[in-house]
Design an enzyme around this catalytic site. Structure first.
Site, PDB file in Angstrom:
ATOM      1  N   SER A   1       3.314   5.133   8.131  1.00  0.00           N
ATOM      2  CA  SER A   1       3.534   5.622   6.476  1.00  0.00           C
ATOM      3  C   SER A   1       1.771   4.809   6.200  1.00  0.00           C
ATOM      4  CB  SER A   1       4.299   4.710   6.300  1.00  0.00           C
ATOM      5  OG  SER A   1       4.098   5.952   4.581  1.00  0.00           O
TER       6      SER A   1
ATOM      7  N   LYS B   1       8.038  16.111 -17.348  1.00  0.00           N
ATOM      8  CA  LYS B   1       7.529  14.792 -17.540  1.00  0.00           C
ATOM      9  C   LYS B   1       8.834  14.168 -16.532  1.00  0.00           C
ATOM     10  CE  LYS B   1       4.970  11.614 -19.204  1.00  0.00           C
ATOM     11  NZ  LYS B   1       3.893  11.863 -19.254  1.00  0.00           N
TER      12      LYS B   1
END
Length: 337
Positions: free
Chosen positions: A173, A225
């Site tokens: 990763s 948000k």
């Protein structure tokens, strides 16, 4: 009963002695001046000297006492006749240096703070023929943290310094994102390589809180948000936006890997899967199979091999302790011979 009293008296004496010694050491440490460091310090180790010392010890261990004396006498004579005037200073300056860094990354990669200092130090003195070896071990973590770590390594590439990354255990990763910056990637046969993907998960306690009649209020300005929450009720619209953000991050990840290693079939390897070193070699994720140890031993005859390690500022007492230790270390080594 008398035995217990004797033992208690002995224990009390030992505690008193230890406390006295501790207080004296604290007083000595407090009064010895030391050079303060605002941020930290860099530690350098010449591995050539280290391995030469090991070689000499191995040679001496197989000799008889007479042979050992003759060998040491011959070596001292050889060193005596090495004159500074005959030393080719210009040639020394032209010798290449292999700077060796270590990065053992955790989830949020705070180790990048040391990495940036080490790389800055190298860039200040590096010559065109110098190289850098990064011994990397990481299973990845936060996107922004490993993005910064990869950007630090790109500073070496931009300056034209050849970068080799050695993966002895794992570069997955975010760890592989860092490795992909290298000019050359090597890994051991069973090192874990790849995992080019993005994952996110979070628990949601909304039903538990609702069952216990606990209200949670969340106020935001901006439609997205907050997409998913721990405590509030998640909507399908929020989940969809969250998945889109993951896909965007994954695409950026893929683009970065493809830019660093353009020969890769990025869609084939960016499935989130990981492979062992031998399989990763076949897929083009790495360039060679090998260990960092063998790489360093091969480079010893070609260049100076120097490890660079940044030590962040520690507490006042610990810093003073190591300062005193480094000052008396030569004396201790002389007494122990």
């Amino acid at each position: 009963m008398e035995y217990i009293l004797s033992y208690g008296l002995f224990l009390a004496k030992m505690i008193t002695i230890m406390m006295t010694i501790t207080i004296m050491l604290m007083m000595i440490i407090n009064f010895i001046p030391y050079k303060k460091s605002l941020s930290g310090r860099l530690k350098f180790t010449n591995l050539g000297d280290h391995y030469r010392q090991i070689k000499n010890e191995m040679i001496l261990s197989s000799m008889t006492p007479e042979e050992r004396k003759r060998w040491q006498k011959k070596r001292k004579k050889k060193l005596f006749w090495i004159s500074p005037r005959t030393d080719n200073t210009d040639k020394k300056e032209e010798n290449a240096v292999l700077y060796i860094l270590d990065f053992k990354g955790t989830m949020d990669a705070p180790e990048v703070n040391s990495l940036r200092e080490e790389i800055s130090a190298i860039l200040i003195v590096a010559k065109n023929n110098d190289q850098v070896l990064l011994r990397l071990e990481s299973g990845g973590g936060l996107v922004h943290s490993y993005g910064l770590a990869a950007s630090q390594l790109q500073r070496l590439r931009h300056k034209g310094i050849f970068l080799t990354v050695a993966v002895d255990k794992m570069a997955a990763s975010g760890g592989y994102m860092m490795a992909s910056v290298a000019n050359h990637i090597m890994a051991t046969p069973f090192a874990v390589i790849g995992s080019i993907g993005v994952v996110a998960q979070l628990p949601n306690f909304y039903r538990f809180l609702k069952r216990h009649e606990i209200d949670i209020e969340l106020h935001t300005a901006g439609e997205y948000k907050r997409t998913l929450t721990f405590l509030g009720e998640n909507t399908e619209k929020g989940r969809q936006k969250f998945r889109e953000d993951l896909s965007t991050t994954h695409q950026l990840f893929k683009n970065f890997i493809h830019e660093m290693r353009p020969h890769l079939d990025i869609d084939h390897v960016a499935t989130g899967e990981h492979w062992f070193g031998t399989h990763a070699l076949k897929k083009g994720l790495i360039d060679t199979i090998g260990t960092s140890d063998d790489f360093i031993l091969q480079k010893l005859d070609e260049c100076e091999c120097i490890t660079v390690h940044y030590i962040s500022r520690s507490s006042r007492w610990r810093e003073k302790f190591f300062h005193i230790y480094h000052r008396i270390k030569p004396l201790l080594l002389y007494l122990l011979k």
